[in-house]
Every structure is written in C-alpha cells, then in structure tokens.
Write a protein that holds these residues in place. Structure first.
Motif, short mmCIF file in Angstrom:
data_model
loop_
_atom_site.label_atom_id
_atom_site.label_comp_id
_atom_site.label_asym_id
_atom_site.label_seq_id
_atom_site.Cartn_x
_atom_site.Cartn_y
_atom_site.Cartn_z
N LEU A 55 5.96 19.79 80.39
CA LEU A 55 7.20 19.33 79.36
C LEU A 55 7.97 20.83 80.22
CD1 LEU A 55 5.66 19.93 76.11
CD2 LEU A 55 5.72 17.88 77.29
N GLY A 56 7.79 21.25 81.41
CA GLY A 56 9.31 21.66 81.93
C GLY A 56 8.80 23.28 82.95
N PRO A 57 9.61 24.09 83.26
CA PRO A 57 8.95 25.24 83.68
C PRO A 57 8.91 25.55 81.89
CG PRO A 57 11.41 24.57 84.12
CD PRO A 57 11.04 23.82 83.17
N TYR A 58 7.68 27.22 82.03
CA TYR A 58 6.58 27.32 80.69
C TYR A 58 6.57 28.32 81.30
CZ TYR A 58 3.90 27.24 76.87
OH TYR A 58 3.55 27.63 75.94
N VAL A 59 5.98 29.76 80.22
CA VAL A 59 5.70 30.90 81.33
C VAL A 59 4.32 31.53 79.97
CG1 VAL A 59 7.42 31.32 82.32
CG2 VAL A 59 7.44 31.78 80.60
N ARG A 60 3.67 31.88 79.81
CA ARG A 60 2.68 32.34 78.74
C ARG A 60 3.24 34.44 78.83
NH1 ARG A 60 -2.40 29.64 80.43
NH2 ARG A 60 -2.32 27.66 79.88
N ALA A 61 3.38 34.02 77.74
CA ALA A 61 3.04 35.50 77.78
C ALA A 61 2.38 36.74 77.35
CB ALA A 61 4.40 36.62 76.44
N LEU A 62 2.27 38.17 78.26
CA LEU A 62 1.16 38.66 77.94
C LEU A 62 1.25 39.93 77.40
CD1 LEU A 62 0.50 36.89 80.52
CD2 LEU A 62 -1.49 38.11 81.02
N LEU A 63 0.53 40.98 76.89
CA LEU A 63 0.40 42.10 76.20
C LEU A 63 -1.19 42.29 76.43
CD1 LEU A 63 2.09 44.06 74.52
CD2 LEU A 63 0.94 43.65 72.34
N ASP A 64 -1.29 43.04 77.18
CA ASP A 64 -1.81 44.37 77.57
C ASP A 64 -3.18 43.60 78.84
OD1 ASP A 64 -1.33 46.75 76.59
OD2 ASP A 64 -2.24 46.20 75.19
N GLY A 65 -2.25 42.21 79.68
CA GLY A 65 -3.24 41.26 80.36
C GLY A 65 -3.46 40.28 78.97
N ARG A 66 -3.26 40.16 78.13
CA ARG A 66 -4.22 39.19 76.89
C ARG A 66 -2.98 37.99 76.55
NH1 ARG A 66 -8.59 43.15 74.14
NH2 ARG A 66 -6.33 44.38 74.16
N GLU A 67 -3.59 37.01 76.45
CA GLU A 67 -2.67 35.72 76.14
C GLU A 67 -1.65 36.29 75.33
OE1 GLU A 67 -3.79 32.16 77.35
OE2 GLU A 67 -3.01 32.88 80.09
N VAL A 68 -0.66 35.78 74.16
CA VAL A 68 -0.55 35.64 72.47
C VAL A 68 0.56 35.23 72.82
CG1 VAL A 68 -0.62 38.54 72.61
CG2 VAL A 68 1.86 37.70 73.59
N ALA A 69 1.37 34.03 73.56
CA ALA A 69 2.27 33.28 72.84
C ALA A 69 3.23 32.99 74.51
CB ALA A 69 3.46 33.87 72.46
N GLY A 70 3.23 31.64 74.28
CA GLY A 70 4.63 31.25 74.75
C GLY A 70 5.71 30.36 74.93
N ILE A 71 6.75 30.26 76.09
CA ILE A 71 8.15 30.45 76.05
C ILE A 71 8.21 29.34 77.17
CG2 ILE A 71 10.71 31.40 75.88
CD1 ILE A 71 9.06 34.08 76.12
N GLY A 72 8.47 28.07 76.69
CA GLY A 72 9.62 26.98 77.61
C GLY A 72 11.00 26.76 77.97
N GLN A 73 11.17 26.21 78.84
CA GLN A 73 12.75 25.81 78.77
C GLN A 73 13.20 24.38 78.16
OE1 GLN A 73 14.84 27.34 82.20
NE2 GLN A 73 15.93 25.90 82.48
N LEU A 74 14.03 23.80 77.14
CA LEU A 74 14.37 22.35 77.10
C LEU A 74 15.05 22.03 78.40
CD1 LEU A 74 15.62 23.65 73.38
CD2 LEU A 74 13.44 21.69 74.09
N PRO A 75 15.35 20.68 78.05
CA PRO A 75 15.98 20.22 79.52
C PRO A 75 17.02 20.24 78.68
CG PRO A 75 14.54 18.81 78.56
CD PRO A 75 14.28 19.70 77.76
N PRO A 76 18.45 20.66 79.51
CA PRO A 76 19.44 20.51 80.03
C PRO A 76 20.23 19.76 78.46
CG PRO A 76 19.49 20.48 82.20
CD PRO A 76 17.44 20.17 81.26
N ASP A 77 20.00 18.25 78.59
CA ASP A 77 20.70 17.24 77.77
C ASP A 77 19.53 17.15 76.21
OD1 ASP A 77 17.95 16.56 78.87
OD2 ASP A 77 18.22 14.45 79.16
N ARG A 78 19.29 17.71 76.15
CA ARG A 78 17.88 18.48 74.84
C ARG A 78 18.46 19.50 74.10
NH1 ARG A 78 12.81 15.08 74.94
NH2 ARG A 78 13.55 15.60 72.51
N HIS A 79 19.49 19.00 72.76
CA HIS A 79 20.18 19.54 71.69
C HIS A 79 18.70 19.58 70.29
CE1 HIS A 79 23.61 19.70 74.28
NE2 HIS A 79 23.73 19.00 74.42
#
Length: 267
Positions: A55-79
């Motif tokens: 769905l586009g650029p996306y990263v997983r957030a880690l705490l002490d090396g373990r995954e806790v959440a994700g953050i992605g980037q919306l397309p510029p034309d999607r409000h």
C-alpha cells in the motif's frame, strides 16, 4: 476505557499467534512518514525497519527489537483521515471480509497479500469506523505488550453500542457484556471470558470532525510526563491526564492529527 480489561502486569508479555478476533496489530497511515517516525521515536523510543510495501511506503515500529506497530505513507492525492487503526486477527481474511459485507459493513481494501507477512483487509463497520483484518503468515502482529510504548487497549468510540456491538459479535464471535450502569452506554467485547476490546457509545459527544472511530491506548510510565512530551513534540492534548479505574489516562493527537490515548497503569 471503561470496562474491565486484561493487564499484562509489571512485566512484558511476548505474544505468539493471536486468537481470532483478538486485536493483533495497530497501524497508522500518514502524509509525512519521516516526521511521524521522529515523533513516535521521541515519544515511545521506537525504532523502525521496512515492512511490506503493498500500500506504499511502510515501516514497522520496534521496541527492544520486537514489533509493536506499523506506520505507512498515504499517497499524495489521498485525503483520508489520519488515524490509528486496529487489526483484528482472523484465520481466513476472505471469509471474514465476506461476513463483514453480509452484516452491513464495507470492505475498502483487499483482501490482499502483504508479501510473505500475511493477508489483510481494511474494512468499516456499519457506523463507518475503520478497522483491519489480519491473517498471519510470517508476521504474527504485535509481539510485546505490558511495557511503556506498547498498545494496551482498543476501544470503539461511536454514537450508540447496540447495533454496532451486534455487528462485531457476529463477525468475530465476541461475547458482549453491557456496563451495569444505566447512565453509561458501554459494551465490553470478550473472547473465552477475556476482555479484548470495548465499545463506548457517546451520542452527541462524538466529535463531528471525526465520526465513529477506534481509539488505541498506548502504555506509558507516566501519563503527565508523556502529555508534556507530546506537546513539546508538536502534538495536541484533547483531554488532559486524569485518573480512571484503570490508571491515569489522557487523549492526545500527534502532529498530523492522529488521535490516541496514553495510559499509566495504577501502581
């Protein structure tokens, strides 16, 4: 957060496969991915690594090396609304998505494969609140809870509980338990006798600019310190820190406007 919820206690809890219906992941789609990473890194101490890019650029957030959440980037034309979205576990996303449609909900994205991580869909319930469905493959979801910087609870904030509670009970097999107070419109959602989420009907108090939505609570060591840090990082306070039956809690928004709550467990 009103209904009794499970507590991981003072020590972290590492999760394996999540039971169907259990909130297993939270994800945020934003316009400024780099700036959002900086905000949550400073707030929660998260580190990041790349995740599936379907769905586009996306990263997983880690705490002490373990995954806790994700953050992605919306397309510029999607409000679209910038919001934290919980994902609910399923053994068969396609079947669950079909059930969502049959029960009056909408499937907005998918079902689709997220590389080797798993299979997903993004849906909305009959009131319009958005949630995800996740079928595990390589990615099990949130790997740790019970420590600061990890998701602690998910709660649907909506107009009224009766209709939407029936939707979630039918789709995910929850047992709903209404609050005992006649002055409170609240339903706890249970799996095997364990509280996993809640639905809070607030009527006309629902923000007009937001509509029905899921609220994610993140655990913090000190709610007042967290609120001060959020403001210093460019975020906003929507409801100041206050004491509740489950600990000290505040409702806030990040610099892009994504709402979430922070909760300090009672000592």
């Amino acid at each position: 957060m009103t209904e009794a919820r499970g507590s991981a206690g003072p020590n972290s809890v590492t999760h394996a496969r999540h039971s169907p219906g259990t909130p297993c992941w939270v994800s945020l789609m934003v316009h400024g991915l780099a700036a959002t990473q900086e905000f949550y890194q400073a707030l929660f101490g998260w580190e990041f690594r790349p995740g599936p890019q379907q769905l586009g650029p996306y990263v997983r957030a880690l705490l002490d090396g373990r995954e806790v959440a994700g953050i992605g980037q919306l397309p510029p034309d999607r409000h679209l609304p910038v919001a934290w979205t919980p994902y609910l576990a399923s053994n068969d996303v396609d079947l669950t998505a079909d059930t969502v449609r049959l029960c009056g909900g909408t499937v907005g994205v998918g079902p689709l494969d997220a590389a080797e991580a798993g299979r997903m869909a993004i849906c909305s319930d009959p009131s319009g609140a958005v949630f995800g469905i996740w079928q595990t493959a390589a990615h099990l979801g949130t790997a740790i809870t019970g420590v600061p910087g990890t998701p602690a609870w998910n709660e649907l904030v909506t107009f009224e509980t009766v209709t939407v509670a029936k939707f979630y009970e039918t789709v995910f097999g929850y047992e709903g338990e209404a609050a005992a107070s006649a002055d409170l419109d609240y339903v706890g959602l249970y799996l095997d006798g364990r509280p996993v989420a809640g639905i809070h009907g607030v009527g006309t108090a629902l923000p007009r600019d937001r509509g029905p939505h899921w609220m994610t609570y993140f655990e913090v060591a000190d709610a007042d310190v967290a609120v001060e840090r959020i403001v210093g990082l460019g975020g906003h306070v929507l409801r100041p820190a206050h004491d509740s039956a489950h600990g000290r809690v505040a409702t806030v928004a990040d610099p892009e406007g994504a709402r979430f709550s922070v909760i300090q467990n009672p000592r």
